[in-house]
Design a protein around this motif. Structure first.
Motif, PDB file in Angstrom:
ATOM      1  N   ARG A   1       0.796  -1.212   0.075  1.00 47.51           N
ATOM      2  CA  ARG A   1       0.103   0.021   0.140  1.00 47.51           C
ATOM      3  C   ARG A   1       1.016   1.124  -0.011  1.00 47.51           C
ATOM      4  O   ARG A   1       1.747   1.474   0.521  1.00 47.51           O
ATOM      5  CB  ARG A   1      -0.977   0.193   1.211  1.00 47.51           C
ATOM      6  CG  ARG A   1      -1.778   1.331   1.393  1.00 47.51           C
ATOM      7  CD  ARG A   1      -2.748   1.097   2.529  1.00 47.51           C
ATOM      8  NE  ARG A   1      -2.444   1.129   3.917  1.00 47.51           N
ATOM      9  CZ  ARG A   1      -3.041   0.924   4.813  1.00 47.51           C
ATOM     10  NH1 ARG A   1      -4.286   0.792   4.794  1.00 47.51           N
ATOM     11  NH2 ARG A   1      -2.447   1.198   5.906  1.00 47.51           N
ATOM     12  N   GLN A   2       0.685   2.111  -0.652  1.00 51.46           N
ATOM     13  CA  GLN A   2       1.315   3.430  -0.833  1.00 51.46           C
ATOM     14  C   GLN A   2       2.645   3.250  -1.103  1.00 51.46           C
ATOM     15  O   GLN A   2       3.744   3.753  -0.344  1.00 51.46           O
ATOM     16  CB  GLN A   2       1.019   4.260   0.305  1.00 51.46           C
ATOM     17  CG  GLN A   2      -0.362   4.815   0.681  1.00 51.46           C
ATOM     18  CD  GLN A   2      -0.789   5.113   1.641  1.00 51.46           C
ATOM     19  OE1 GLN A   2       0.036   4.944   2.852  1.00 51.46           O
ATOM     20  NE2 GLN A   2      -1.954   5.775   1.996  1.00 51.46           N
ATOM     21  N   GLN A   3       3.057   2.254  -1.999  1.00 50.44           N
ATOM     22  CA  GLN A   3       4.630   1.827  -2.129  1.00 50.44           C
ATOM     23  C   GLN A   3       4.679   2.117  -3.844  1.00 50.44           C
ATOM     24  O   GLN A   3       3.668   2.094  -4.451  1.00 50.44           O
ATOM     25  CB  GLN A   3       5.055   0.355  -1.816  1.00 50.44           C
ATOM     26  CG  GLN A   3       4.657  -0.011  -0.404  1.00 50.44           C
ATOM     27  CD  GLN A   3       5.400  -1.213  -0.174  1.00 50.44           C
ATOM     28  OE1 GLN A   3       4.982  -2.097  -0.562  1.00 50.44           O
ATOM     29  NE2 GLN A   3       6.000  -1.325   1.166  1.00 50.44           N
ATOM     30  N   THR A   4       6.001   2.091  -4.095  1.00 51.07           N
ATOM     31  CA  THR A   4       6.116   2.287  -5.685  1.00 51.07           C
ATOM     32  C   THR A   4       6.812   0.808  -6.140  1.00 51.07           C
ATOM     33  O   THR A   4       7.700   0.361  -5.686  1.00 51.07           O
ATOM     34  CB  THR A   4       7.070   3.438  -5.714  1.00 51.07           C
ATOM     35  OG1 THR A   4       6.703   4.432  -5.556  1.00 51.07           O
ATOM     36  CG2 THR A   4       7.549   3.358  -7.407  1.00 51.07           C
TER      37      THR A   4
ATOM     38  N   ASN B   1      -3.311   0.068  -3.248  1.00 46.12           N
ATOM     39  CA  ASN B   1      -3.066   1.166  -3.531  1.00 46.12           C
ATOM     40  C   ASN B   1      -1.809   1.507  -3.591  1.00 46.12           C
ATOM     41  O   ASN B   1      -0.811   1.725  -2.833  1.00 46.12           O
ATOM     42  CB  ASN B   1      -3.695   2.095  -2.205  1.00 46.12           C
ATOM     43  CG  ASN B   1      -3.455   3.527  -2.562  1.00 46.12           C
ATOM     44  OD1 ASN B   1      -3.229   3.940  -3.808  1.00 46.12           O
ATOM     45  ND2 ASN B   1      -3.948   4.385  -1.541  1.00 46.12           N
ATOM     46  N   LEU B   2      -1.135   1.335  -4.783  1.00 43.72           N
ATOM     47  CA  LEU B   2       0.280   1.319  -5.122  1.00 43.72           C
ATOM     48  C   LEU B   2       0.418   2.222  -6.219  1.00 43.72           C
ATOM     49  O   LEU B   2      -0.329   2.284  -7.080  1.00 43.72           O
ATOM     50  CB  LEU B   2       0.683  -0.059  -5.527  1.00 43.72           C
ATOM     51  CG  LEU B   2       0.594  -1.091  -4.319  1.00 43.72           C
ATOM     52  CD1 LEU B   2       0.805  -2.400  -5.229  1.00 43.72           C
ATOM     53  CD2 LEU B   2       1.892  -1.015  -3.463  1.00 43.72           C
ATOM     54  N   ARG B   3       1.801   2.649  -6.318  1.00 43.30           N
ATOM     55  CA  ARG B   3       2.166   3.562  -7.505  1.00 43.30           C
ATOM     56  C   ARG B   3       2.857   2.777  -8.522  1.00 43.30           C
ATOM     57  O   ARG B   3       4.074   2.013  -7.917  1.00 43.30           O
ATOM     58  CB  ARG B   3       3.144   4.673  -7.139  1.00 43.30           C
ATOM     59  CG  ARG B   3       3.595   5.381  -8.399  1.00 43.30           C
ATOM     60  CD  ARG B   3       4.038   6.710  -8.055  1.00 43.30           C
ATOM     61  NE  ARG B   3       5.195   6.728  -6.974  1.00 43.30           N
ATOM     62  CZ  ARG B   3       6.103   7.686  -7.075  1.00 43.30           C
ATOM     63  NH1 ARG B   3       6.205   8.877  -7.245  1.00 43.30           N
ATOM     64  NH2 ARG B   3       7.079   7.434  -6.046  1.00 43.30           N
ATOM     65  N   MET B   4       2.543   2.506  -9.521  1.00 40.96           N
ATOM     66  CA  MET B   4       3.158   1.497 -10.538  1.00 40.96           C
ATOM     67  C   MET B   4       3.787   2.093 -11.804  1.00 40.96           C
ATOM     68  O   MET B   4       3.105   2.993 -12.312  1.00 40.96           O
ATOM     69  CB  MET B   4       2.238   0.394 -11.109  1.00 40.96           C
ATOM     70  CG  MET B   4       1.529  -0.540  -9.966  1.00 40.96           C
ATOM     71  SD  MET B   4       0.615  -1.926 -10.701  1.00 40.96           S
ATOM     72  CE  MET B   4      -1.036  -1.227 -10.346  1.00 40.96           C
ATOM     73  N   ILE B   5       4.952   2.011 -11.999  1.00 41.39           N
ATOM     74  CA  ILE B   5       5.857   2.499 -13.085  1.00 41.39           C
ATOM     75  C   ILE B   5       6.253   1.610 -14.010  1.00 41.39           C
ATOM     76  O   ILE B   5       7.078   0.531 -13.555  1.00 41.39           O
ATOM     77  CB  ILE B   5       6.888   3.409 -12.655  1.00 41.39           C
ATOM     78  CG1 ILE B   5       6.078   4.648 -11.730  1.00 41.39           C
ATOM     79  CG2 ILE B   5       7.508   4.081 -13.696  1.00 41.39           C
ATOM     80  CD1 ILE B   5       7.299   5.266 -11.002  1.00 41.39           C
TER      81      ILE B   5
ATOM     82  N   ILE C   1      -0.485   1.901 -17.170  1.00 41.98           N
ATOM     83  CA  ILE C   1       0.010   2.614 -16.028  1.00 41.98           C
ATOM     84  C   ILE C   1       1.234   3.674 -16.370  1.00 41.98           C
ATOM     85  O   ILE C   1       1.192   3.518 -17.530  1.00 41.98           O
ATOM     86  CB  ILE C   1       0.568   1.838 -15.151  1.00 41.98           C
ATOM     87  CG1 ILE C   1       1.688   0.776 -15.788  1.00 41.98           C
ATOM     88  CG2 ILE C   1      -0.292   1.123 -14.220  1.00 41.98           C
ATOM     89  CD1 ILE C   1       2.554   0.203 -14.662  1.00 41.98           C
ATOM     90  N   SER C   2       1.636   4.492 -15.642  1.00 43.64           N
ATOM     91  CA  SER C   2       2.928   5.273 -15.982  1.00 43.64           C
ATOM     92  C   SER C   2       3.926   4.406 -16.832  1.00 43.64           C
ATOM     93  O   SER C   2       4.338   3.468 -16.199  1.00 43.64           O
ATOM     94  CB  SER C   2       3.408   5.962 -14.792  1.00 43.64           C
ATOM     95  OG  SER C   2       2.325   6.647 -14.221  1.00 43.64           O
TER      96      SER C   2
ATOM     97  N   VAL D   1      14.106   6.307 -11.936  1.00 47.18           N
ATOM     98  CA  VAL D   1      12.860   5.623 -11.204  1.00 47.18           C
ATOM     99  C   VAL D   1      13.423   4.476 -10.224  1.00 47.18           C
ATOM    100  O   VAL D   1      12.811   4.331  -9.267  1.00 47.18           O
ATOM    101  CB  VAL D   1      11.759   4.870 -12.077  1.00 47.18           C
ATOM    102  CG1 VAL D   1      10.914   6.427 -12.707  1.00 47.18           C
ATOM    103  CG2 VAL D   1      12.503   4.208 -13.156  1.00 47.18           C
TER     104      VAL D   1
END
Lengths: 315, 315
Positions: B142-145, B166-170, B182-183, B193
């Motif tokens: 959660r809230q990790q990249t 709820n993650l940031r995915m790149i 995704i980004s 990154v």
């Protein structure tokens, strides 16, 4: 419960007009009840794991906020009635623990499906390359049936996490409310769905009503290929019956986070049963656990002061 | 590849007007190439892992269907040009393997987050009850990249499975196409990154272009708290650099499904590095794997006969 410094600081910084009385006998865990505590007589709000009898003897208390999700120590008719009669609100920390517990449940399901325990045991012993056997034993969480026992916060979140998998999910709960997001059946129909389950996920709370809920008969209703998980309370499982079902191959394997008793003694046979895996009551743990407990309490405090309904109210 | 009976039967039952020639030297794995095979001269369609040079020498072949997702043995300019010049179609089995591989990737991420390896190692040794330490070490997805290297079928499916978290995915890929969900960044910006990543998920294919893609410099760009995973090919990682990064604590831990070489010799130091976990190339394995390979081929055969574009076409 004793709070680590950052969490204690956060609490103290945001109490506003309230003053804080710390109990003289704080414990490092929120899994057992505190001792009787003279400080309760002075308090209007209690945050922690207060002794239930002491709460009954402290009529000034307006609101009790528990730092756990489970609350079987308080979940009995006389306690509920006493709180109701004098208008005391009781809330718990379900919203803090549902996310880690649901992730833990999914972790266990995927660990079995992907044969992670077998791979790790190979790595810690002979270091062979058992690709063929482990691939053949690997499974997909797809087109399988998951029976979930209990439909509280953890179950709801687990259903969300499992949504992208193509699974049939059925929840079994005491009373079907009609607002469930998946198929729901009353527990009177449990025997009909247990034989369909590839996964039985036990999320039941403790207490007299659920004691040994999973017994020899119910393990006997499961398929030999089915997995059993317990993220609820150890008391909900007849461990002798589980041990027998695992040893006889009546179910495939079990992944358990809660035991009866805890700690489970090192010589307990479940530790050494090859198809039984145990995490030591860690499903709720996460980074910032204590900060999140304080944040959750402070949010409730804001609701309390604003006269709003309190989230996670249980009485 | 040698097919188990049910898969072989399914194939034979659905070939319609086609006749089947089995290679005399079938292997039990689809991870190494078959030998040169005189049967190729008679075939129009090849299903398996044919020797690339033999394919070049067999001009009658109209379509090659590979039983693997990886295809680095075929992925070079002369082979591509030869197939293009004579109009030979090449397809692979990406759609069969993306689901188990994506589930395996998520299993590894959750195993780390929920401290499952540490709990299992406790169970197989002292059988204590390390609840406090394991809870403190437990994390939430959660809230990790999450930085994903490569954007093929596995990555797309993993992004779907991770959607409820709820993650940031790149994603970092050779060329950004603009259709990513995704980004997405081109690999020229990888160094920007990697320092943000809590999880680096390597899904790169093998081949010269990706050889030792993750090297000392790139491991050095990662955070000491970050996890590294490899579900791609072992050759994409400089294992000496990874070993050094793990031992020096420059990254937190690694979970690897692919190694260089495979099998990894029992005395290879990565086996015994405490923060390194290995599954023996099992990420693609699942029940019905061989049936699904045949089903996938038969679906492509239908497209081929109907003149439709073939799914999973790679050349």
């Amino acid at each position: 419960m004793a709070l680590p410094d950052p969490a204690r600081r956060l609490l103290m910084e945001h109490l506003g007009r309230h003053s804080l009385i710390f109990s003289p006998n704080l414990l490092d865990t929120n899994l057992v009840s505190g001792q009787a505590d003279p400080a309760l007589a002075q308090a209007q709000i209690v945050f922690g794991q207060p002794d239930p009898r002491a709460l009954l003897d402290s009529p000034n208390i307006e609101w009790v906020h528990l730092t756990s999700a489970g609350y079987e120590r308080y979940d009995n008719a006389p306690f509920r009635k006493a709180m109701l009669d004098r208008g005391t609100i009781v809330t718990n920390s379900s919203s803090v623990y549902c996310e880690p517990c649901a992730q833990h449940a999914l972790a266990m399901m995927l660990a079995f499906a992907r044969q992670l325990p077998a791979a790790l045991l190979n790595q810690s012993s002979s270091r062979q390359w058992p690709a063929a056997t482990l691939r053949a034993d690997s499974r997909l969480l797809r087109q399988q049936t998951v029976v979930i026992l209990g439909y509280g916060h953890i179950a709801r979140r687990l259903v969300e996490l499992l949504a992208p998998f193509n699974l049939r999910m059925i929840v079994v709960r005491r009373n079907v409310a009609g607002d469930e997001t998946i198929s729901a059946l009353p527990e009177t129909r449990l025997a009909e769905v247990l034989p369909l389950a590839d996964h039985v996920m036990n999320l039941l709370p403790g207490g007299e009503a659920t004691r040994h809920y999973m017994d020899a008969s119910r393990f006997g209703d499961m398929k030999p290929s089915a997995y059993f998980y317990n993220i609820g309370r150890g008391s909900t499982v007849d461990q002798a019956a589980l041990l027998e079902a695992l040893r006889a191959g009546r179910i495939a394997a079990a992944y358990l986070d809660v035991m009866d008793p805890e700690p489970l003694p090192p010589d307990h046979p479940l530790w050494s049963t090859p198809n039984c895996f145990i995490t030591p009551h860690t499903a709720g743990g996460h980074d910032d656990e204590h900060l999140n407990l304080v944040r959750h309490f402070l949010d409730r405090l804001e609701e309390y002061e604003s006269g709003l309904p309190l989230l996670d109210r249980i009485m």
